[in-house]
Design an enzyme around this catalytic site. Structure first.
Site, PDB file in Angstrom:
ATOM      1  N   SER A 156      19.021  -6.082  41.202  1.00 37.38           N
ATOM      2  CA  SER A 156      20.240  -5.393  41.780  1.00 37.38           C
ATOM      3  C   SER A 156      20.719  -5.779  42.856  1.00 37.38           C
ATOM      4  O   SER A 156      20.511  -7.094  43.264  1.00 37.38           O
ATOM      5  CB  SER A 156      19.731  -3.835  41.451  1.00 37.38           C
ATOM      6  OG  SER A 156      20.949  -3.429  41.384  1.00 37.38           O
ATOM      7  N   ASP A 169      21.784  -3.490  29.647  1.00 41.40           N
ATOM      8  CA  ASP A 169      21.818  -3.306  31.206  1.00 41.40           C
ATOM      9  C   ASP A 169      23.442  -3.319  31.012  1.00 41.40           C
ATOM     10  O   ASP A 169      24.267  -3.528  30.899  1.00 41.40           O
ATOM     11  CB  ASP A 169      21.849  -4.504  31.769  1.00 41.40           C
ATOM     12  CG  ASP A 169      21.883  -4.694  33.240  1.00 41.40           C
ATOM     13  OD1 ASP A 169      22.276  -3.410  34.435  1.00 41.40           O
ATOM     14  OD2 ASP A 169      20.878  -5.136  33.873  1.00 41.40           O
ATOM     15  N   HIS A 180      18.392  -1.520  32.667  1.00 44.09           N
ATOM     16  CA  HIS A 180      19.154  -1.969  34.396  1.00 44.09           C
ATOM     17  C   HIS A 180      17.266  -1.747  34.754  1.00 44.09           C
ATOM     18  O   HIS A 180      16.521  -2.931  36.027  1.00 44.09           O
ATOM     19  CB  HIS A 180      19.806  -1.100  35.054  1.00 44.09           C
ATOM     20  CG  HIS A 180      20.090  -1.967  36.026  1.00 44.09           C
ATOM     21  ND1 HIS A 180      21.047  -3.433  36.387  1.00 44.09           N
ATOM     22  CD2 HIS A 180      19.895  -1.343  37.701  1.00 44.09           C
ATOM     23  CE1 HIS A 180      20.126  -3.393  37.885  1.00 44.09           C
ATOM     24  NE2 HIS A 180      20.398  -3.002  38.824  1.00 44.09           N
TER      25      HIS A 180
END
Length: 257
Positions: free
Chosen positions: A75, A199, A226
């Site tokens: 991320s 995601d 995610h």
């Protein structure tokens, strides 16, 4: 020849402890997991707004003898990994884990989050921290088979090592504004990206954009969301092991170390 050393960089709002499941699934890999500025126990949250200061803060947490690391970011950590790979000439490789060089959509970068969705996080940041934790955890868990239980685990993780207000604000600004496509395209050494089909924060279709910018990239799109690797780290661990093995093979056959 030395085995590649992996440096894991966590995501927005989290801390290095989030890597526990993945580290357990990679017993043969030497791993370091520094904290992003303003996250966990590391202060100076505003450093995230300065790429040079951020890189210095990360390197200060690593052994001074560390050389030729493989940077891997999840991320927000992916944006930082890209910057480190650009600034550190001894980079051995780079991996994005459910990450992208640019989170905000643009006319020439459509497989990304609309600006309005990122702006909503700013509103959440101005509200109760508990509400922000729940929203972030739910987005990270979306697309996984056990989304409710994963979200609950991630809320506990977020509350266990909270980020500072400065750290969250600076990190969100990175997600909204930072464009690291040039870093991905020109990063020295091999690059790879492991994405997820469900995601909610990094559209898996960005894989085609990553391939266009870097035809030699090692790419994988796995089931889940995610933070799928929190519940089931084996597929991501396999991707990392394959990436590391390819680096070792290349070093052996090229005569490098």
């Amino acid at each position: 020849m030395t085995r590649p050393t992996l440096v894991l960089l966590h995501g927005w709002g989290f801390s290095p402890s989030v890597w526990a499941p993945l580290r357990a699934a990679l017993p043969e890999v030497e791993i370091h997991a520094p904290a992003l500025p303003g996250h966990g126990e590391l202060a100076a949250g505003d450093a995230l707004g300065d790429p040079v200061a951020t890189c210095e803060a990360i390197r200060a947490q690593l052994p001074p003898t560390l050389s030729r690391p493989v940077w891997a970011g999840w991320s927000l950590g992916g944006l930082i990994a890209l910057e480190l790979a650009r600034r550190m000439p001894d980079t051995r490789g780079l991996m994005l884990l459910n990450s992208t060089p640019r989170f905000a959509a643009a006319p020439d970068w459509t497989h990304a989050l609309p600006a309005a969705e990122l702006a909503d996080f700013q509103l959440a940041l101005d509200g109760p921290r508990r509400r922000l934790h729940r929203r972030l955890a739910m987005l990270c868990a979306r697309g996984t088979p056990e989304a409710a239980s994963l979200a609950a685990d991630l809320v506990s993780e977020l509350e266990g090592t909270p980020a500072t207000d400065q750290g969250l604000a600076a990190g969100l600004a990175c997600l909204m504004e930072r464009d690291q496509r040039a870093c991905w395209q020109s990063s020295p050494g091999p690059v790879g990206a492991c994405l997820a089909e469900g995601d909610a924060l990094v559209p898996p279709a960005v894989a085609q954009d990553l391939r266009r910018l870097r035809p030699d990239a090692r790419l994988a799109v796995l089931p889940g969301g995610h933070a799928q690797w929190w519940q089931d780290p084996a597929p991501v661990a396999a991707f990392i092991n394959e990436f590391v093995a390819a680096l070792e093979w290349s070093a052996t056959h090229d005569g490098g170390g």
